[in-house]
Design an enzyme around this catalytic site. Structure first.
Site, PDB file in Angstrom:
ATOM      1  N   PRO A   9       0.812  -0.776  -0.485  1.00 13.46           N
ATOM      2  CA  PRO A   9      -0.027   0.194  -0.044  1.00 13.46           C
ATOM      3  C   PRO A   9       0.822   1.405  -0.054  1.00 13.46           C
ATOM      4  O   PRO A   9       1.904   1.224   0.670  1.00 13.46           O
ATOM      5  CB  PRO A   9      -0.521  -0.029   1.279  1.00 13.46           C
ATOM      6  N   ASN A  10       0.567   2.179  -0.955  1.00 12.07           N
ATOM      7  CA  ASN A  10       0.838   3.464  -0.761  1.00 12.07           C
ATOM      8  C   ASN A  10       2.525   3.667  -1.508  1.00 12.07           C
ATOM      9  O   ASN A  10       2.451   4.934  -1.560  1.00 12.07           O
ATOM     10  CB  ASN A  10       0.931   4.204   0.828  1.00 12.07           C
ATOM     11  N   ARG A  17       5.194  10.795  -2.461  1.00 14.61           N
ATOM     12  CA  ARG A  17       4.740  11.216  -1.007  1.00 14.61           C
ATOM     13  C   ARG A  17       6.279  11.421   0.379  1.00 14.61           C
ATOM     14  O   ARG A  17       6.889  10.676  -0.253  1.00 14.61           O
ATOM     15  CB  ARG A  17       4.102   8.884  -0.810  1.00 14.61           C
ATOM     16  N   TYR A  22      10.803   9.135   1.785  1.00 11.46           N
ATOM     17  CA  TYR A  22      11.500   8.160   0.775  1.00 11.46           C
ATOM     18  C   TYR A  22      11.670   8.381  -0.512  1.00 11.46           C
ATOM     19  O   TYR A  22      12.009   7.597  -0.946  1.00 11.46           O
ATOM     20  CB  TYR A  22       9.408   7.440   0.503  1.00 11.46           C
ATOM     21  N   ASN A  73       8.226  -5.205   0.132  1.00 10.79           N
ATOM     22  CA  ASN A  73       7.903  -4.038   0.619  1.00 10.79           C
ATOM     23  C   ASN A  73       6.397  -4.078   0.889  1.00 10.79           C
ATOM     24  O   ASN A  73       5.762  -3.804  -0.213  1.00 10.79           O
ATOM     25  CB  ASN A  73       8.568  -2.906  -0.568  1.00 10.79           C
ATOM     26  N   ALA A  76       2.904  -0.753   5.671  1.00 13.99           N
ATOM     27  CA  ALA A  76       2.333  -0.026   6.606  1.00 13.99           C
ATOM     28  C   ALA A  76       1.945  -1.664   7.161  1.00 13.99           C
ATOM     29  O   ALA A  76       1.633  -2.396   7.427  1.00 13.99           O
ATOM     30  CB  ALA A  76       1.029   0.745   6.408  1.00 13.99           C
ATOM     31  N   GLU A  97      12.996  -8.711   3.256  1.00 16.86           N
ATOM     32  CA  GLU A  97      11.408  -8.058   2.885  1.00 16.86           C
ATOM     33  C   GLU A  97      12.239  -6.938   2.894  1.00 16.86           C
ATOM     34  O   GLU A  97      13.476  -6.642   3.651  1.00 16.86           O
ATOM     35  CB  GLU A  97      11.288  -7.712   4.194  1.00 16.86           C
ATOM     36  N   HIS A  99      12.718  -2.374   3.719  1.00 17.06           N
ATOM     37  CA  HIS A  99      12.063  -1.279   3.430  1.00 17.06           C
ATOM     38  C   HIS A  99      12.772  -0.002   2.896  1.00 17.06           C
ATOM     39  O   HIS A  99      13.934   0.167   3.240  1.00 17.06           O
ATOM     40  CB  HIS A  99      11.844  -0.818   5.501  1.00 17.06           C
ATOM     41  N   ARG A 106      11.453   5.644  14.149  1.00 19.72           N
ATOM     42  CA  ARG A 106      10.516   6.460  13.478  1.00 19.72           C
ATOM     43  C   ARG A 106       9.596   6.188  14.737  1.00 19.72           C
ATOM     44  O   ARG A 106       9.655   6.117  15.353  1.00 19.72           O
ATOM     45  CB  ARG A 106      10.243   5.933  12.117  1.00 19.72           C
TER      46      ARG A 106
HETATM   47  C1  DQA Z   1       7.990   1.445   4.612  1.00 21.61           C
HETATM   48  C2  DQA Z   1       7.411   1.794   5.876  1.00 21.61           C
HETATM   49  C3  DQA Z   1       6.855   1.939   6.790  1.00 21.61           C
HETATM   50  O1  DQA Z   1       6.103   2.016   7.206  1.00 21.61           O
HETATM   51  C4  DQA Z   1       5.776   1.802   5.578  1.00 21.61           C
HETATM   52  O2  DQA Z   1       4.570   2.034   6.007  1.00 21.61           O
HETATM   53  C5  DQA Z   1       5.490   2.416   4.284  1.00 21.61           C
HETATM   54  C6  DQA Z   1       6.689   2.217   3.922  1.00 21.61           C
HETATM   55  C7  DQA Z   1       9.141   2.021   3.687  1.00 21.61           C
HETATM   56  O3  DQA Z   1       9.256   1.032   2.604  1.00 21.61           O
HETATM   57  O4  DQA Z   1      10.018   2.707   5.158  1.00 21.61           O
HETATM   58  O5  DQA Z   1       4.464   2.823   3.461  1.00 21.61           O
HETATM   59  O6  DQA Z   1       7.874   0.143   3.904  1.00 21.61           O
END
Ligand code: DQA
Length: 142
Positions: A9-10, A17, A22, A73, A76, A97, A99, A106
């Site tokens: 998501p996102n 964003r 990021y 990735n 959330a 995984e 990030h 954070r």
């Molecule tokens: C993320 C970190 C997550 O906490 C966040 O919700 C994301 C991006 C990262 O790539 O740093 O959407 O996975």
């Protein structure tokens, strides 16, 4: 070797964003960089992004027999999706995984990943380079 590159998501909004966290690269830019790194390692990338937990789970299931490994990735979903954890466990494909940000530095709720225990490794806080490291890890395991 074919690797499934999954974004949750996102992450489709990368580029606009929270660029301070990021970066300014779009998801397309990131996928292109991954394809470049992968090509040098003899890896082919299959990329997929979804804002929907079930769609990601379906894609993980579909990787059996078509992909040798997964880079994910989960966004959330990392912090609460036991269903995603179980899907990764269920297919038994080596999974890394990644990030972009350092989830341990954070908000408190971000520090824990419930999907991480299902993965062979977690790379956090290295930006796009984390994906390069994940690809190298998977290439070495081959
Ligand atoms: C993320 C970190 C997550 O906490 C966040 O919700 C994301 C991006 C990262 O790539 O740093 O959407 O996975």
């Amino acid at each position: 070797m074919r690797v499934l590159l999954l974004h949750g998501p996102n992450l489709n909004l990368l580029g606009t964003r929270e660029p301070g966290i990021y970066g300014s690269a779009t998801l397309g830019d990131l996928e292109d960089r991954c394809r470049g790194w992968a090509a040098g390692l003899g890896i082919e990338i299959e990329a997929f992004q979804s804002n929907h937990e079930g769609a990601l789970i379906d894609r993980i299931h579909a990787a059996v027999g078509t992909c040798a490994a997964i880079i994910i990735n989960p966004g959330a979903l990392s912090h609460y999706s036991y269903a995603l954890h179980d899907a990764i466990k269920a297919v038994d494909l080596p999974t890394v995984e990644v990030h972009l940000s350092d989830i341990t530095a954070r908000e408190e709720w971000r520090a824990r990943s419930v999907t991480a225990p299902a993965c062979a490794a977690v790379i956090s806080g290295r930006g796009a380079d984390g994906y390069r490291q994940a690809l190298e890890m998977l290439a070495e395991r081959r």
